[in-house]
Structures are given as structure tokens and as C-alpha cells.
Write a protein that holds these residues in place. Structure first.
Motif, short mmCIF file in Angstrom:
data_model
loop_
_atom_site.label_atom_id
_atom_site.label_comp_id
_atom_site.label_asym_id
_atom_site.label_seq_id
_atom_site.Cartn_x
_atom_site.Cartn_y
_atom_site.Cartn_z
N ASN A 196 0.82 -1.20 0.00
CA ASN A 196 0.00 0.00 0.00
C ASN A 196 0.86 1.25 0.00
O ASN A 196 2.05 1.20 0.33
CB ASN A 196 -0.93 0.00 1.21
N VAL A 197 0.25 2.38 -0.33
CA VAL A 197 1.01 3.62 -0.38
C VAL A 197 0.99 4.35 0.95
O VAL A 197 1.77 5.29 1.15
CB VAL A 197 0.49 4.56 -1.49
N GLU A 198 0.10 3.95 1.86
CA GLU A 198 0.05 4.60 3.17
C GLU A 198 -0.35 3.59 4.23
O GLU A 198 -0.87 2.52 3.94
CB GLU A 198 -0.92 5.79 3.16
N VAL A 199 -0.04 3.94 5.47
CA VAL A 199 -0.40 3.13 6.63
C VAL A 199 -1.63 3.76 7.26
O VAL A 199 -1.65 4.96 7.52
CB VAL A 199 0.76 3.09 7.65
N SER A 200 -2.65 2.97 7.49
CA SER A 200 -3.84 3.53 8.14
C SER A 200 -3.85 3.23 9.63
O SER A 200 -4.46 3.97 10.41
CB SER A 200 -5.11 2.98 7.50
N MET A 201 -3.20 2.15 10.05
CA MET A 201 -3.11 1.79 11.47
C MET A 201 -1.65 1.54 11.81
O MET A 201 -1.06 0.57 11.34
CB MET A 201 -3.94 0.54 11.77
N HIS A 222 -3.01 -1.82 6.82
CA HIS A 222 -3.86 -1.00 5.95
C HIS A 222 -5.29 -1.50 6.14
O HIS A 222 -5.80 -2.31 5.38
CB HIS A 222 -3.40 -1.17 4.50
N ASN A 223 -5.92 -1.01 7.20
CA ASN A 223 -7.23 -1.51 7.60
C ASN A 223 -7.85 -0.48 8.53
O ASN A 223 -7.26 0.58 8.78
CB ASN A 223 -7.06 -2.86 8.32
N THR A 224 -9.04 -0.75 9.05
CA THR A 224 -9.60 0.04 10.14
C THR A 224 -10.03 -0.92 11.24
O THR A 224 -10.05 -2.14 11.05
CB THR A 224 -10.83 0.87 9.71
N ARG A 246 -12.44 2.91 1.04
CA ARG A 246 -12.68 4.34 1.22
C ARG A 246 -12.49 4.75 2.68
O ARG A 246 -11.93 5.81 2.97
CB ARG A 246 -14.09 4.69 0.74
N GLN A 247 -12.99 3.91 3.57
CA GLN A 247 -12.87 4.25 4.98
C GLN A 247 -11.44 4.03 5.49
O GLN A 247 -10.98 4.73 6.39
CB GLN A 247 -13.89 3.43 5.78
N ILE A 248 -10.74 3.07 4.89
CA ILE A 248 -9.32 2.86 5.23
C ILE A 248 -8.52 4.12 4.89
O ILE A 248 -7.72 4.61 5.70
CB ILE A 248 -8.75 1.64 4.50
N HIS A 249 -8.73 4.65 3.69
CA HIS A 249 -7.99 5.85 3.28
C HIS A 249 -8.50 7.10 4.00
O HIS A 249 -7.72 7.98 4.35
CB HIS A 249 -8.11 6.04 1.77
#
Length: 753
Positions: free
Chosen positions: A578-583, A591-593, A600-603
Motif C-alpha cells: 500500500n502507499v500509506e499506513v492507516s493503522m 492497511h485496515n480500520t 474508502r474508509q481505510i484511506h
């Protein structure tokens, strides 16, 4: 005595004097409850602390907080080392990267703890592991048994673990895949080797290493019961010699001291390591700097001692007791002015009329607790702001009255269902009804209270009387103290509850009870809290709070850009898809919630709430476009798994606004006026945002000014727009870094002609 000290002295006094007939302590026009309602969760106890530490507020929401909540700690991700308190003693590990594929067709990266070395007292068996002390990024853990104890010190960035025994000798247990031998050049040093890792353990002068069948033993002189162990970049004799020079310089405390240089518009942070020299010639300790410490830093020592990989990227080691970082503070204003175009203004006012009539319901659409209520208050306060700047004063006043009334219902302390409660058990404000384990696990206080503080500031800009301490400001000050007490060692609240000065960002979990360490998901909600602190401090005349918020805001942005977004390409491992870390965890990148794996909600979770203070998200247009391209690919994968978002265009307003920060036309093209709206925003606010950026262009983050609340925008034509919010009662001549001077009118937003 400053305002916080006065507030807390009153708080403690009124707690002790509360009569049995009432459980509400008055604070101005509001109040907090001394006990939660019978059906409500109480805050947890943190019994695993030494007597001295039990006299202070518990440092929850830190990387080491699990030590206090369980007899034997969870994994502590200190970096480069991990540590874990067990019934045998302290485990030490140097974790290696593990790549785990997911159902999302991406991977999670973990650095799991394994016990390479265990420091084990031989003359007694520990009864528990206790928090015995801490600095800003170091922690002391005691393993007692009556009058005997093993005390260990672990710190962020330090390759060393330091240990002191009260009695007896020390067992030095090794994992099966490690081998040890005494260094040929100094018998005090034990070299421990494994695949891709090298440790050195340092005995005191007079101590001796003995090899047993399953472990080594360190025999200690009666007057020198200390040792240290370090992970090293390599086993070269010169490296061992360098580490030996620092091995007897034990860390006793760590402090990150900041100052805000207004003339240069930068935050200067000095990291200080206090040490105690155990023997020999005193030398500097060895510190490991993270990427956000050394990136672009011209003030580092001339020579590094080496480097090691970590979950945050390469750590670079220096022999130093202090180092300094400088972060440019990129300003913001609390709101943007009205849109000038007549037709677009009419469209905004049309949506405003519809949404203002539904504002009461919009203020609390999903959850019933303090997170969703705070989010709802800020949602409507931003709707109020649009009404204000578009000249709809009657609507503004109606919305202002609505949010004041709702906030007062909570802040009054008169409800047994929706209220705030101060608990001396940990030194914290709990809020009810509980959401997201904010009481049980002390989670997310900066997220929750950040919304309340920001909404209160929006009220205060329009009604200064409401925020006075004798009115409702005292209760907001209580929430500020919970997340932003800036004095160390207090009994009522801990120092900077959520913020990690060394990692440069916040942690969300209060107890940290996970083998992956502590975590933070929504970095953007942390930013929202620090913005609230700055605005609240400016309205209350508290420069100390404005400066503290500036430090937290500027520092957290640096960490976000490195560890969540990696816009400089220094931190994410090549296997990470992925291009970013969400957690972001102490020992995991995901890369999750917490609630759904919908893209969409991850980003979006690291974008919301998008406010006028979110201009930092425009730092890298290249990353923004890459991020949105990745989102489209992930949506295809998600749908290929037979899943659909509900609704299909969930949070489309967030992404339109996000893109507009770097390309206003493209952002507006993404916007569906009648599409879904993230429930912390309104259609009106999103529309105003998009139309405004299409008029003035993109934020110019290279521009600075000699004040806190400023912004500059540059249109495609080259036309610049300057603005300053002046919270004081006197006009200000504000100089921007390109030489432009704007006379900022008192208590208002001033925009260049």
C-alpha cells in the motif's frame, strides 16, 4: 499559579470536600460527577506501580503503559529493541520483519517480539513487574520480591538495556539460536551472536561471566550490582569498543524540551538524556535517531556509530546525550472567508438552509457517546462558520444557540446518562455513555476531547462570555488538562497523556495491552485536537497552551508524513504493497480500520475531519494523486471479493476536498453534490471548501509568517491570497516570508484584497 494549576487545585480540594448528598462538583456553570452512574464502567486500576509512582497520575496511552495494568507486561516496542516483563525477569529481543498476506490482497508488516535474552535474578523470584519511573521516552521497570529487586531501564532509540540488582547474581538466558563468547579484548564483555543480530553484554569491573549448560551467569561484586546489554550494528572490534565506552553510562531520565521560535516560525525540540556514570571515564550514551529526527537535520553530530533497521525505517546511532530537531510550523486559520462568486454563494446558502433546519438531528446521527457528540458539535460549528462568512447571521445565531445548548447539557453534570467524571484512580476525565472503550481501556481521549475543545473554540470566537471560566470554559479546561497537561509528575493528570515525544506522534490505546504494542489509527483526529488546543489557548489568553499546541501540531505532522504517508520514501518496507499506513502500531503496519476493511474508509480515516487546519495534507501533490490512484485499485479488489461499500460512494466528499487541496478543479470534478457525506461534515461545508479553493488556488506551504494563525494560497494565475486570524484586541502587522505585510484587524479574520 497558572490557570491549569488553579483549576487542578480547586479540583482536588472540591473532590475531598464533596458532600455525600451530591456527586457533582461545580466548575463555573458546569460540573463533573465524582462517581459514575451505577450501570457505567469505572476507569481501570493500574496497581502495578511502585509506591512513588502510585502518588502520581498514571501515564496511560504510552508505549510502556501495559506495565501498570498487568502483573507481567505486554510487549514493549522500544525500537530497535523489544522488551517484555515476565515471571523470570526481563526478556529482550531485536525483532525481524514478518510479512503476512491478507484477504485484501495486500500485506501486514509486523516486527514480533521473541526473547533473545532474558535477564533473570538468581537469588529471588519476582512477584510482579512494576512501573518504577519514566522519562519522556524511557521507562524503569522493577521486579521486586520483598526487600530484593531487579530494576531495568529501556528507552526509545536506545540500543541498551540497563539493569541493577539489589542482591545476588544475574542469570543471562539465551535463545537456542544464539551463541556467546567472551570478547578477547576485555573479559567484561560477552558477545552474543545470531543470524543477522549481534549483542554485547557488559559486566562491571570485577564481575565474571560463567557458562552453564543452558545459560550464562553473571557473578556480580557486592558493590557493583549492575550491567548493561546492547544490540549492535555489527561485531567489529571498533564497534564493540564504542559501545563499551557507553556501557557504564546508565540512563536515569529523558526529556524532550521544546520552544517555539516565532521569528523563524519553527519548533525547536531538544532531546536530553540524563545519565548516571557507574564506573570509569564518563562517556556519552548512544541514541538511535528515527527518520523524522535526522531527515534534513543539519545539526546532528558529525559521525554516526552505525545503523539498524526497524519498523520506522533505518535508525541511525550517535554517541550523544542530546540532539536537536527543527520543524517548520506551517500555519492555518480557523476558517476560510466567504465565497465571492454570486451564483456559487447562492448554491451554498441553499444547502445551508436545508441543513440548518436539520442540524439538531445531524448533531448526533450514529453514536450516543462523547466521541459522536463531540464530532457532531464540531460538525455543526463548522456549518455555523459557513453561515457566518457567507453573511447568514440569523442562521449563524440559530446554530450557535443550538450547539451551546447541547454542549451545556453534557457539561452541566446534571444528567446521569451524558456527563463527565473525574477519577483520581488514574488521574483522568472519563465521559459517558462510553464509546470505543474510552473508559474501560482509556482509549482515544485526544480524539474525543479534541472535538469538544475545537467546537468550544468555535463558540468562543462568537461568544467570548460563554468560554469564561466562571461560565463553561472551566469544564473545557478540564478536558484540555486531561490530554495536554504540560507539567511532569503531577498527581491529577499525567504529562501529555497521549503524546510520545520521541516517536513524535500520539498513541490511542490507554492500556497498550497488545503484543503489537500501542497504536494510532486516525492521525488526522490527533491533529484536530492540537488545533483545538491552539485556538482555545489563544481565546483564553494562554500563550503556554498556544505554544504547546504548536509543538504538538508541527511535530505530529512530521511523523504523519514519515510513518503514515512516507512522502519522503524512507520508512515503508519494499514488501508493503500500500502507499500509506492507516493503522500504525509499535510493532505492526496495517492497511485496515478497526471496524471494516472497506478501502474508502481505510484511506479516509487519516483525512477526517477536513477543516481549514488540514492544509498540511497538501505537502506532497505527488503523494495525494498516488494515494487516490491506489484507492481506485483497492476498490476494484474489494468489489472483486464480492463486497460493496454502503453507500457505494461513501465519504466521496472527503476525497473531493482532499484532492482539491492540490488540484481544486480536479477536486470539484470528483464532487457529487447529492452524494454521500461523511457524518463529521456537512454538504454545505464541503461545497464551500471546494468553491473557495477554486477561487483562490492551493495552500502555499512554503510561506511562513510571524504569527500563529495565518495562511497563504496561490492560484494557477499566480495571484496570491493572504489571510490572518487575529484573536487579540489589538491590530497586528503580520509579515509573510515573501515580504508581504497584512494589517490584521482585532478579533477577526483578515484577508488580503
Amino acid at each position: 499559579m497558572n490557570k491549569l494549576n488553579t483549576l487542578m487545585a480547586t479540583l482536588l480540594l472540591t473532590t475531598s470536600l464533596s458532600h455525600a448528598s451530591t456527586d457533582v462538583v461545580q466548575v463555573g456553570a458546569g460540573g463533573w460527577r465524582t462517581q459514575p452512574s451505577a450501570a457505567d464502567q469505572k476507569v481501570p486500576e493500574a496497581p502495578f506501580r511502585t509506591p512513588d509512582m502510585l502518588q502520581r497520575a498514571a501515564p496511560t496511552n504510552q508505549w510502556y503503559s501495559s506495565v501498570m495494568f498487568t502483573r507481567w507486561s505486554e510487549v514493549l516496542h522500544a525500537l530497535p529493541l523489544t522488551a517484555k516483563a515476565t515471571q523470570n525477569g526481563l526478556e529482550i529481543g531485536f525483532p525481524k520483519k514478518v510479512i503476512t498476506p491478507t484477504d485484501r490482497k495486500d500485506v501486514e508488516v509486523t516486527y514480533p517480539h521473541t526473547a533473545d535474552i532474558t535477564l533473570r535474578p538468581l537469588s529471588f523470584r519476582p512477584e510482579a513487574a512494576l512501573l518504577a519511573g519514566h522519562g519522556d521516552w524511557s521507562v524503569d521497570i522493577s521486579f521486586p520480591n520483598q526487600d530484593q529487586s531487579l530494576k531495568t531501564t529501556v528507552a526509545h532509540g536506545s540500543p541498551f538495556v540497563f539493569a541493577t540488582l539489589s542482591h545476588g547474581d544475574l542469570g543471562f538466558d539465551l535463545a537456542a539460536d544464539l551463541q556467546a563468547h567472551i570478547w578477547s579484548r576485555d573479559a567484561r564483555v560477552l558477545i552474543v551472536k545470531g543470524v543477522s543480530k549481534t549483542y554485547a553484554a557488559f559486566a562491571p569491573t570485577g564481575g565474571t561471566w560463567r557458562q552453564g549448560a543452558l545459560a550464562w551467569t553473571l557473578n556480580l561484586p557486592t558493590d557493583k550490582r549492575y550491567m548493561s546489554v546492547a544490540v549492535m550494528p555489527n561485531e567489529n572490534d571498533s564497534t564493540v569498543q564504542q559501545f563499551l565506552a557507553s556501557a557504564y553510562t546508565h540512563i536515569s531520565n529523558t526529556k524532550a524540551e521544546f520552544r517555539v521560535d516565532q521569528d523563524k516560525n519553527e519548533v525547536v525540540t531538544t532531546f536530553l538524556v540524563e545519565t548516571h556514570n557507574k564506573e570509569g571515564v564518563r562517556a556519552s550514551t548512544i541514541v538511535g535517531l528515527y527518520p523524522h529526527h535526522y531527515f534534513g537535520n543539519k545539526d546532528l553530530p558529525a559521525t554516526a556509530v552505525g545503523s539498524l533497521p526497524s519498523i520506522r525505517g533505518e535508525l541511525k546511532f550517535y554517541a550523544a546525550d542530546k540532539f536537536t530537531t527543527k520543524s517548520v510550523y506551517q500555519g492555518f486559520v480557523p476558517y476560510w472567508p466567504g465565497v465571492k462568486d454570486t451564483a456559487k454563494s447562492r448554491a451554498i446558502v441553499s444547502n445551508l438552509s436545508k441543513e440548518s433546519s436539520r442540524a439538531r438531528r445531524m448533531m448526533l446521527e450514529i453514536g450516543q457517546g462523547p466521541y459522536w457528540q463531540g464530532k457532531g458539535l464540531q460538525r455543526i460549528s463548522h456549518l455555523m462558520t459557513v453561515a457566518d462568512v457567507q453573511g447568514e447571521t440569523a442562521t449563524r445565531d440559530k446554530l450557535l444557540a443550538l450547539i451551546k445548548k447541547r454542549a451545556e447539557e453534557w457539561l452541566s453534570g446534571q444528567s446521569a446518562r451524558t456527563y463527565f467524571h473525574y477519577s483520581p484512580t488514574l488521574g483522568t476525565v472519563a465521559s459517558y455513555p462510553e464509546e470505543y472503550d474510552a473508559v474501560k481501556d482509556m482509549n482515544d481521549h485526544h480524539f474525543h476531547y479534541g472535538y469538544w475543545i475545537r467546537a468550544a473554540a468555535d463558540i468562543g470566537m462568537r461568544d467570548p462570555e460563554w468560554i469564561k471560566a466562571e461560565k463553561w470554559g472551566g469544564m473545557i479546561d478540564l478536558l484540555v488538562a486531561d490530554i495536554a497537561t504540560a507539567q511532569r509528575g503531577r498527581k491529577d493528570f499525567p504529562y501529555l497523556r497521549n503524546f510520545d515525544p520521541y516517536e513524535g506522534h500520539s498513541w490511542a490505546s490507554g492500556t497498550g495491552m497488545s503484543p503489537d504494542g500501542n497504536n494510532q489509527e486516525s492521525s488526522s483526529e490527533a491533529i484536530n485536537a492540537w488545533v483545538g488546543l491552539m485556538l482555545w489557548g489563544s481565546l483564553q489568553g494562554r500563550q503556554d497552551l498556544v505554544d504547546l499546541g504548536t509543538y504538538l501540531y508541527a511535530t505530529e505532522i512530521q511523523s504523519i508524513n514519515h510513518y503514515w504517508f512516507d512522502i519522503h520514501g524512507l520508512t515503508l518496507p519494499p514488501e508493503y504493497k500500500n502507499v500509506e499506513v492507516s493503522m500504525l502500531f509499535g510493532g505492526k503496519l496495517a492497511h485496515n480500520t478497526w471496524w471494516i476493511d472497506e478501502p474508502r474508509q481505510i484511506h479516509g480515516i487519516n483525512l477526517l475531519p477536513l477543516t481549514a487546519s488540514s492544509t498540511y495534507l497538501a505537502a506532497s501533490p505527488v503523494f495525494t494523486h498516488k494515494n487516490m490512484a491506489a484507492l481506485e485499485q483497492e476498490i476494484d479488489i474489494y468489489q472483486g471479493r464480492g463486497k460493496r461499500a454502503k453507500p457505494d460512494d461513501i465519504w466521496q466528499d472527503l476525497f473531493a476536498k482532499y484532492v482539491a487541496l492540490v488540484d481544486p478543479k480536479k477536486g470539484l470534478a470528483r464532487w457529487n453534490e447529492w452524494g454521500s457525506i461523511e457524518l463529521g461534515d456537512t454538504r454545505t461545508h464541503a461545497q464551500h471548501w471546494l468553491f473557495f479553493l477554486n477561487e483562490v488556488g492551493t495552500p502555499d506551504l512554503s510561506m511562513t509568517a510571524n504569527t500563529k494563525f495565518y495562511a497563504s494560497f496561490k492560484a494557477a494565475t499566480g495571484q496570491r491570497t493572504y489571510m490572518v486570524y487575529n484573536p487579540t484586541k489589538l491590530p497586528l502587522d503580520v509579515r509573510f516570508s515573501d515580504g508581504y505585510i497584512l494589517k490584521a484587524l482585532p478579533v477577526s479574520l483578515t484577508v488580503s484584497p
